[in-house]
Motif scaffolding. Sequence first.
Motif, short mmCIF file in Angstrom:
data_model
loop_
_atom_site.label_atom_id
_atom_site.label_comp_id
_atom_site.label_asym_id
_atom_site.label_seq_id
_atom_site.Cartn_x
_atom_site.Cartn_y
_atom_site.Cartn_z
N LYS A 175 2.00 -23.00 2.20
CA LYS A 175 0.68 -23.58 1.96
C LYS A 175 0.23 -23.02 0.62
O LYS A 175 0.18 -21.82 0.43
N ASP A 176 -0.06 -23.91 -0.34
CA ASP A 176 -0.41 -23.45 -1.68
C ASP A 176 -1.56 -22.46 -1.63
O ASP A 176 -2.57 -22.67 -0.95
N LEU A 177 -1.43 -21.38 -2.38
CA LEU A 177 -2.50 -20.39 -2.47
C LEU A 177 -3.66 -20.96 -3.27
O LEU A 177 -3.48 -21.73 -4.21
N SER A 178 -4.87 -20.55 -2.91
CA SER A 178 -6.03 -20.93 -3.72
C SER A 178 -6.00 -20.12 -5.00
O SER A 178 -5.27 -19.12 -5.12
N ILE A 179 -6.81 -20.52 -5.98
CA ILE A 179 -6.85 -19.79 -7.25
C ILE A 179 -7.34 -18.36 -7.04
O ILE A 179 -6.82 -17.42 -7.64
N LEU A 180 -8.32 -18.19 -6.16
CA LEU A 180 -8.82 -16.84 -5.88
C LEU A 180 -7.75 -15.98 -5.22
O LEU A 180 -7.63 -14.79 -5.50
N GLU A 181 -6.95 -16.59 -4.33
CA GLU A 181 -5.87 -15.85 -3.69
C GLU A 181 -4.80 -15.46 -4.71
O GLU A 181 -4.25 -14.36 -4.67
N LEU A 182 -4.51 -16.39 -5.64
CA LEU A 182 -3.57 -16.07 -6.72
C LEU A 182 -4.13 -14.95 -7.60
O LEU A 182 -3.40 -14.06 -8.03
N SER A 183 -5.44 -15.00 -7.87
CA SER A 183 -6.08 -13.97 -8.69
C SER A 183 -5.92 -12.60 -8.05
O SER A 183 -5.57 -11.62 -8.70
N TYR A 184 -6.19 -12.56 -6.74
CA TYR A 184 -6.02 -11.31 -5.99
C TYR A 184 -4.58 -10.82 -6.09
O TYR A 184 -4.31 -9.64 -6.33
N LYS A 185 -3.63 -11.76 -5.94
CA LYS A 185 -2.21 -11.40 -5.96
C LYS A 185 -1.79 -10.92 -7.34
O LYS A 185 -1.07 -9.92 -7.47
N PHE A 186 -2.23 -11.61 -8.40
CA PHE A 186 -1.87 -11.22 -9.76
C PHE A 186 -2.38 -9.81 -10.08
O PHE A 186 -1.68 -9.01 -10.69
N ASN A 187 -3.61 -9.52 -9.68
CA ASN A 187 -4.18 -8.20 -9.93
C ASN A 187 -3.42 -7.13 -9.17
O ASN A 187 -3.15 -6.05 -9.70
N LYS A 188 -3.07 -7.43 -7.92
CA LYS A 188 -2.34 -6.45 -7.11
C LYS A 188 -0.95 -6.19 -7.69
O LYS A 188 -0.52 -5.04 -7.82
N LEU A 189 -0.24 -7.27 -8.04
CA LEU A 189 1.12 -7.12 -8.57
C LEU A 189 1.13 -6.36 -9.89
O LEU A 189 1.95 -5.47 -10.09
N SER A 190 0.22 -6.71 -10.79
CA SER A 190 0.25 -6.12 -12.13
C SER A 190 -0.36 -4.72 -12.18
O SER A 190 0.10 -3.87 -12.94
N GLU A 191 -1.36 -4.46 -11.36
CA GLU A 191 -2.07 -3.18 -11.45
C GLU A 191 -1.59 -2.16 -10.42
O GLU A 191 -1.34 -1.00 -10.75
N GLU A 192 -1.46 -2.59 -9.17
CA GLU A 192 -1.05 -1.65 -8.13
C GLU A 192 0.47 -1.50 -8.05
O GLU A 192 0.99 -0.40 -7.97
N ASP A 193 1.17 -2.63 -8.09
CA ASP A 193 2.63 -2.59 -7.93
C ASP A 193 3.38 -2.48 -9.25
O ASP A 193 4.60 -2.37 -9.26
#
Length: 333
Positions: A175-193
């Motif tokens: 199920k395609d992620l919403s833009i806000l869900e992608l935003s959350y994911k991008f921040n987590k991947l780039s900053e935390e992981d």
Amino acid sequence: MKVYQLNFEGDLTYLYELSETPIIQKLREELKGEAMNNNHLKSNFALNPSNLEKSNIAKYSIINNITKKIIEEIDFNDRTFINRLDSEDKVKESEEFLPLVNSIKDSGLLNPIYLLEKGHNKYLIVSGWRRSLALKTILEETPNKIWQKQAVIFREGTPIDLLEKVSIDENTKRKDLSILELSYKFNKLSEEDKVPMDDILKIFGIAKSQFYAIKKAIDFNPVIKEILEEIGPVKADYLDKILLELIKNNKDKKYNTEEEDLVLSYKDKTRDELKEILRDLKESNKEENKKIQELKTFEVKRTPKKTTITIKQKLSDEEYQKIQEFITTITKK
């Protein structure tokens, strides 16, 4: 239907145990023969629907039946790999949830859920958030129900990059992620992981400008977030910047309804039109700030070690003497 690309250097057993689709059943029959031609199998079954390394998944996981006990041992509060922002209650209240529950009841679980051992007989969800909630609902009604070999359970110590690949690949394809869900994911991947941006661009197939616009979306003004899916991240970024420019000269530095309504009225404008509005606002604010600075007769700058007072006009000898006496008085120890 889920079809797997065959990897002849990996574990074929894992590949054909995951599903009982007609293609996999046919593959099972092919594998019974001792004189198996690899090229023949590749040409008939390498349909390549996913770029995940199936052999690596097999290396770090086991396949288990889904039972009430398995579901009860899932920590639904641990959302480490969940890319959805929806709460459990919100998912269950959505229009899509009941049809999903009924589909699993009628047709079974067509795709497995992916779990990670958490210790103390606990699991966290790597992929299959909505499916797991549906299974939980079904098992509350029919606790003896069993889904054969539909839980892929990763062992503790599985490489984080493999888990992230499964999480991203599975969730974005279900199920395609919403833009806000992608935003959350991008921040987590780039900053935390600490995942490099180039890797994120490759995984999601987006351009650098899209990445930056989406990454910022989580911090947009609430009124901009409401229309985010309608207008897209780039236009939303312009609108958010316009809103910020509108409040720069407000005394309380807060948004008001008139400014928010004005920005919302711009949502149908083109990117170029929004770019021009933003540029004009910046120029206007720049001129306004210049006028304000010119109206100030003095300026005070403070640092931890000193205070500097600049008087922007010529003083008479008498005025200078009075200021000097005043400063001498307040700086006496």
